[in-house]
Design a protein around this motif. Structure first.
Motif, PDB file in Angstrom:
ATOM      1  N   ARG A   1      11.938   4.746   5.237  1.00 22.92           N
ATOM      2  CA  ARG A   1      10.915   5.104   6.228  1.00 22.92           C
ATOM      3  C   ARG A   1       9.767   5.872   5.560  1.00 22.92           C
ATOM      4  O   ARG A   1       8.603   5.675   5.885  1.00 22.92           O
ATOM      5  CB  ARG A   1      11.547   5.926   7.358  1.00 22.92           C
ATOM      6  N   MET A   2      10.095   6.751   4.614  1.00 22.51           N
ATOM      7  CA  MET A   2       9.061   7.549   3.963  1.00 22.51           C
ATOM      8  C   MET A   2       8.136   6.662   3.140  1.00 22.51           C
ATOM      9  O   MET A   2       6.920   6.815   3.194  1.00 22.51           O
ATOM     10  CB  MET A   2       9.717   8.618   3.078  1.00 22.51           C
ATOM     11  N   TRP A   3       8.690   5.713   2.382  1.00 20.83           N
ATOM     12  CA  TRP A   3       7.838   4.824   1.588  1.00 20.83           C
ATOM     13  C   TRP A   3       6.997   3.926   2.491  1.00 20.83           C
ATOM     14  O   TRP A   3       5.838   3.627   2.184  1.00 20.83           O
ATOM     15  CB  TRP A   3       8.669   3.999   0.598  1.00 20.83           C
ATOM     16  N   ARG A   4       7.543   3.491   3.611  1.00 24.65           N
ATOM     17  CA  ARG A   4       6.724   2.731   4.569  1.00 24.65           C
ATOM     18  C   ARG A   4       5.543   3.573   5.028  1.00 24.65           C
ATOM     19  O   ARG A   4       4.418   3.101   5.120  1.00 24.65           O
ATOM     20  CB  ARG A   4       7.558   2.302   5.780  1.00 24.65           C
ATOM     21  N   GLU A   5       5.818   4.833   5.313  1.00 22.63           N
ATOM     22  CA  GLU A   5       4.760   5.732   5.773  1.00 22.63           C
ATOM     23  C   GLU A   5       3.717   5.962   4.676  1.00 22.63           C
ATOM     24  O   GLU A   5       2.516   5.952   4.938  1.00 22.63           O
ATOM     25  CB  GLU A   5       5.370   7.063   6.215  1.00 22.63           C
ATOM     26  N   ILE A   6       4.173   6.139   3.440  1.00 22.81           N
ATOM     27  CA  ILE A   6       3.248   6.349   2.312  1.00 22.81           C
ATOM     28  C   ILE A   6       2.345   5.130   2.145  1.00 22.81           C
ATOM     29  O   ILE A   6       1.135   5.257   1.942  1.00 22.81           O
ATOM     30  CB  ILE A   6       4.028   6.638   1.010  1.00 22.81           C
ATOM     31  N   VAL A   7       2.915   3.931   2.239  1.00 20.13           N
ATOM     32  CA  VAL A   7       2.099   2.720   2.105  1.00 20.13           C
ATOM     33  C   VAL A   7       1.119   2.614   3.268  1.00 20.13           C
ATOM     34  O   VAL A   7      -0.052   2.262   3.069  1.00 20.13           O
ATOM     35  CB  VAL A   7       2.979   1.455   1.990  1.00 20.13           C
ATOM     36  N   GLU A   8       1.548   2.934   4.465  1.00 16.81           N
ATOM     37  CA  GLU A   8       0.622   2.893   5.602  1.00 16.81           C
ATOM     38  C   GLU A   8      -0.507   3.898   5.412  1.00 16.81           C
ATOM     39  O   GLU A   8      -1.656   3.614   5.743  1.00 16.81           O
ATOM     40  CB  GLU A   8       1.379   3.157   6.915  1.00 16.81           C
ATOM     41  N   ILE A   9      -0.206   5.061   4.849  1.00 21.52           N
ATOM     42  CA  ILE A   9      -1.249   6.044   4.547  1.00 21.52           C
ATOM     43  C   ILE A   9      -2.174   5.482   3.471  1.00 21.52           C
ATOM     44  O   ILE A   9      -3.399   5.585   3.562  1.00 21.52           O
ATOM     45  CB  ILE A   9      -0.625   7.382   4.096  1.00 21.52           C
ATOM     46  N   ALA A  10      -1.582   4.864   2.441  1.00 18.44           N
ATOM     47  CA  ALA A  10      -2.378   4.321   1.337  1.00 18.44           C
ATOM     48  C   ALA A  10      -3.296   3.192   1.781  1.00 18.44           C
ATOM     49  O   ALA A  10      -4.328   2.944   1.146  1.00 18.44           O
ATOM     50  CB  ALA A  10      -1.450   3.854   0.210  1.00 18.44           C
ATOM     51  N   ILE A  11      -2.963   2.497   2.866  1.00 18.54           N
ATOM     52  CA  ILE A  11      -3.839   1.445   3.384  1.00 18.54           C
ATOM     53  C   ILE A  11      -5.229   2.011   3.643  1.00 18.54           C
ATOM     54  O   ILE A  11      -6.234   1.368   3.366  1.00 18.54           O
ATOM     55  CB  ILE A  11      -3.242   0.801   4.657  1.00 18.54           C
ATOM     56  N   GLY A  12      -5.285   3.234   4.110  1.00 16.19           N
ATOM     57  CA  GLY A  12      -6.565   3.886   4.359  1.00 16.19           C
ATOM     58  C   GLY A  12      -7.309   4.267   3.090  1.00 16.19           C
ATOM     59  O   GLY A  12      -8.472   4.658   3.143  1.00 16.19           O
ATOM     60  N   CYS A  13      -6.649   4.162   1.936  1.00 16.36           N
ATOM     61  CA  CYS A  13      -7.279   4.526   0.663  1.00 16.36           C
ATOM     62  C   CYS A  13      -8.137   3.403   0.102  1.00 16.36           C
ATOM     63  O   CYS A  13      -8.845   3.615  -0.884  1.00 16.36           O
ATOM     64  CB  CYS A  13      -6.204   4.899  -0.365  1.00 16.36           C
ATOM     65  N   GLY A  14      -8.063   2.232   0.654  1.00 16.44           N
ATOM     66  CA  GLY A  14      -8.836   1.106   0.155  1.00 16.44           C
ATOM     67  C   GLY A  14      -7.953   0.083  -0.517  1.00 16.44           C
ATOM     68  O   GLY A  14      -6.898   0.404  -1.066  1.00 16.44           O
ATOM     69  N   GLU A  15      -8.392  -1.168  -0.491  1.00 24.43           N
ATOM     70  CA  GLU A  15      -7.579  -2.283  -0.982  1.00 24.43           C
ATOM     71  C   GLU A  15      -7.228  -2.164  -2.457  1.00 24.43           C
ATOM     72  O   GLU A  15      -6.095  -2.411  -2.852  1.00 24.43           O
ATOM     73  CB  GLU A  15      -8.305  -3.607  -0.734  1.00 24.43           C
ATOM     74  N   GLN A  16      -8.169  -1.761  -3.297  1.00 27.86           N
ATOM     75  CA  GLN A  16      -7.884  -1.710  -4.735  1.00 27.86           C
ATOM     76  C   GLN A  16      -6.787  -0.696  -5.045  1.00 27.86           C
ATOM     77  O   GLN A  16      -5.830  -0.993  -5.750  1.00 27.86           O
ATOM     78  CB  GLN A  16      -9.141  -1.381  -5.527  1.00 27.86           C
ATOM     79  N   GLN A  17      -6.911   0.504  -4.505  1.00 27.20           N
ATOM     80  CA  GLN A  17      -5.905   1.525  -4.773  1.00 27.20           C
ATOM     81  C   GLN A  17      -4.574   1.158  -4.129  1.00 27.20           C
ATOM     82  O   GLN A  17      -3.525   1.340  -4.724  1.00 27.20           O
ATOM     83  CB  GLN A  17      -6.372   2.891  -4.281  1.00 27.20           C
ATOM     84  N   LEU A  18      -4.613   0.613  -2.927  1.00 22.06           N
ATOM     85  CA  LEU A  18      -3.389   0.202  -2.251  1.00 22.06           C
ATOM     86  C   LEU A  18      -2.682  -0.886  -3.036  1.00 22.06           C
ATOM     87  O   LEU A  18      -1.476  -0.824  -3.247  1.00 22.06           O
ATOM     88  CB  LEU A  18      -3.686  -0.279  -0.828  1.00 22.06           C
ATOM     89  N   GLY A  19      -3.428  -1.892  -3.480  1.00 16.36           N
ATOM     90  CA  GLY A  19      -2.829  -2.978  -4.243  1.00 16.36           C
ATOM     91  C   GLY A  19      -2.187  -2.482  -5.520  1.00 16.36           C
ATOM     92  O   GLY A  19      -1.048  -2.839  -5.853  1.00 16.36           O
ATOM     93  N   ARG A  20      -2.892  -1.635  -6.247  1.00  9.68           N
ATOM     94  CA  ARG A  20      -2.382  -1.081  -7.499  1.00  9.68           C
ATOM     95  C   ARG A  20      -1.115  -0.258  -7.230  1.00  9.68           C
ATOM     96  O   ARG A  20      -0.112  -0.392  -7.926  1.00  9.68           O
ATOM     97  CB  ARG A  20      -3.488  -0.227  -8.123  1.00  9.68           C
ATOM     98  N   PHE A  21      -1.151   0.557  -6.193  1.00  8.28           N
ATOM     99  CA  PHE A  21      -0.010   1.398  -5.842  1.00  8.28           C
ATOM    100  C   PHE A  21       1.173   0.543  -5.390  1.00  8.28           C
ATOM    101  O   PHE A  21       2.317   0.791  -5.766  1.00  8.28           O
ATOM    102  CB  PHE A  21      -0.438   2.384  -4.743  1.00  8.28           C
ATOM    103  N   SER A  22       0.916  -0.488  -4.596  1.00  6.49           N
ATOM    104  CA  SER A  22       1.985  -1.358  -4.093  1.00  6.49           C
ATOM    105  C   SER A  22       2.654  -2.123  -5.225  1.00  6.49           C
ATOM    106  O   SER A  22       3.883  -2.244  -5.260  1.00  6.49           O
ATOM    107  CB  SER A  22       1.422  -2.346  -3.069  1.00  6.49           C
ATOM    108  N   ILE A  23       1.870  -2.657  -6.154  1.00  5.04           N
ATOM    109  CA  ILE A  23       2.437  -3.386  -7.301  1.00  5.04           C
ATOM    110  C   ILE A  23       3.323  -2.444  -8.109  1.00  5.04           C
ATOM    111  O   ILE A  23       4.453  -2.785  -8.478  1.00  5.04           O
ATOM    112  CB  ILE A  23       1.324  -3.993  -8.167  1.00  5.04           C
TER     113      ILE A  23
END
Length: 194
Positions: free
Chosen positions: A160-182
């Motif tokens: 649940r925490m990692w889901r929440e972190i990714v949902e927060i990161a979505i607001g950081c922009g696609e490039q940072q989110l993509g890099r973080f998700s990979i």
């Protein structure tokens, strides 16, 4: 590949973990089990992890409780791993934990509530504090420290925490989110292959 593809894979994988986290959706009103204590109000003002125990004693919500399983748990994990973060990350921890303690103290003052409301509001307030205090500016440079805080070995807590972190990161922009998700997918894949 497109970073949105990796992000979608990451979110899908975390969605599988929903079965690990079941909130008590009982809507029965909880009346306070304790009076409001000054020490608990002080804990909220002092950015102390103790505020979570105060809420749990006042409005007991077990066996699954955001207050204890996530709020208090990660508050203490941030304290235990504080030195792993760079200076900006440490400043973010200090500010975000102060924000969380203040907002949780507001929940502590409620005249009544439900377990579902405590859980839902807890997640919403955590996300708001993380974003407001600058998660997007510290996440990538502190990714290894965040990994230590949100260890995957404890799936009931971390999915649940990692889901929440990714949902927060979505607001950081696609490039940072993509890099973080990979990066996170690679870390989790290594863990799952052990």
């Amino acid at each position: 590949m497109n970073s949105l593809f990796y992000t979608g894979c990451f979110l899908s994988m975390l969605g599988l973990g929903q079965a690990w986290w079941i909130f008590n959706s009982n809507e029965e009103q909880l009346e306070p089990q304790t009076d409001i204590e000054q020490s608990c109000l002080d804990a909220g003002n002092d950015a102390s992890c103790a505020v979570y125990g105060c809420i749990q004693r006042r409005f007991p919500c077990l066996p699954h409780s955001f207050v204890i399983d996530h709020g208090e748990n990660y508050c203490r994990r941030y304290q235990n791993h504080f030195d792993l973060f760079d200076a900006a990350g440490q400043d973010w921890i200090t500010r975000s934990q102060a924000c969380m303690s203040r907002t949780m103290a507001d929940m502590y003052r409620l005249p009544s509530t439900t377990c579902h409301a405590l859980n839902s509001e807890g997640w919403d307030r955590m996300s708001a504090c993380y974003v407001r205090e600058g998660f997007c500016s510290i996440a990538w440079d502190n990714r290894e420290a965040l990994w230590q805080v949100f260890q995957v070995h404890d799936l009931r807590h971390t999915i649940r925490m990692w889901r929440e972190i990714v949902e927060i990161a979505i607001g950081c922009g696609e490039q940072q989110l993509g890099r973080f998700s990979i990066w996170a997918l690679e870390k989790i894949a290594v863990f799952r292959d052990k």
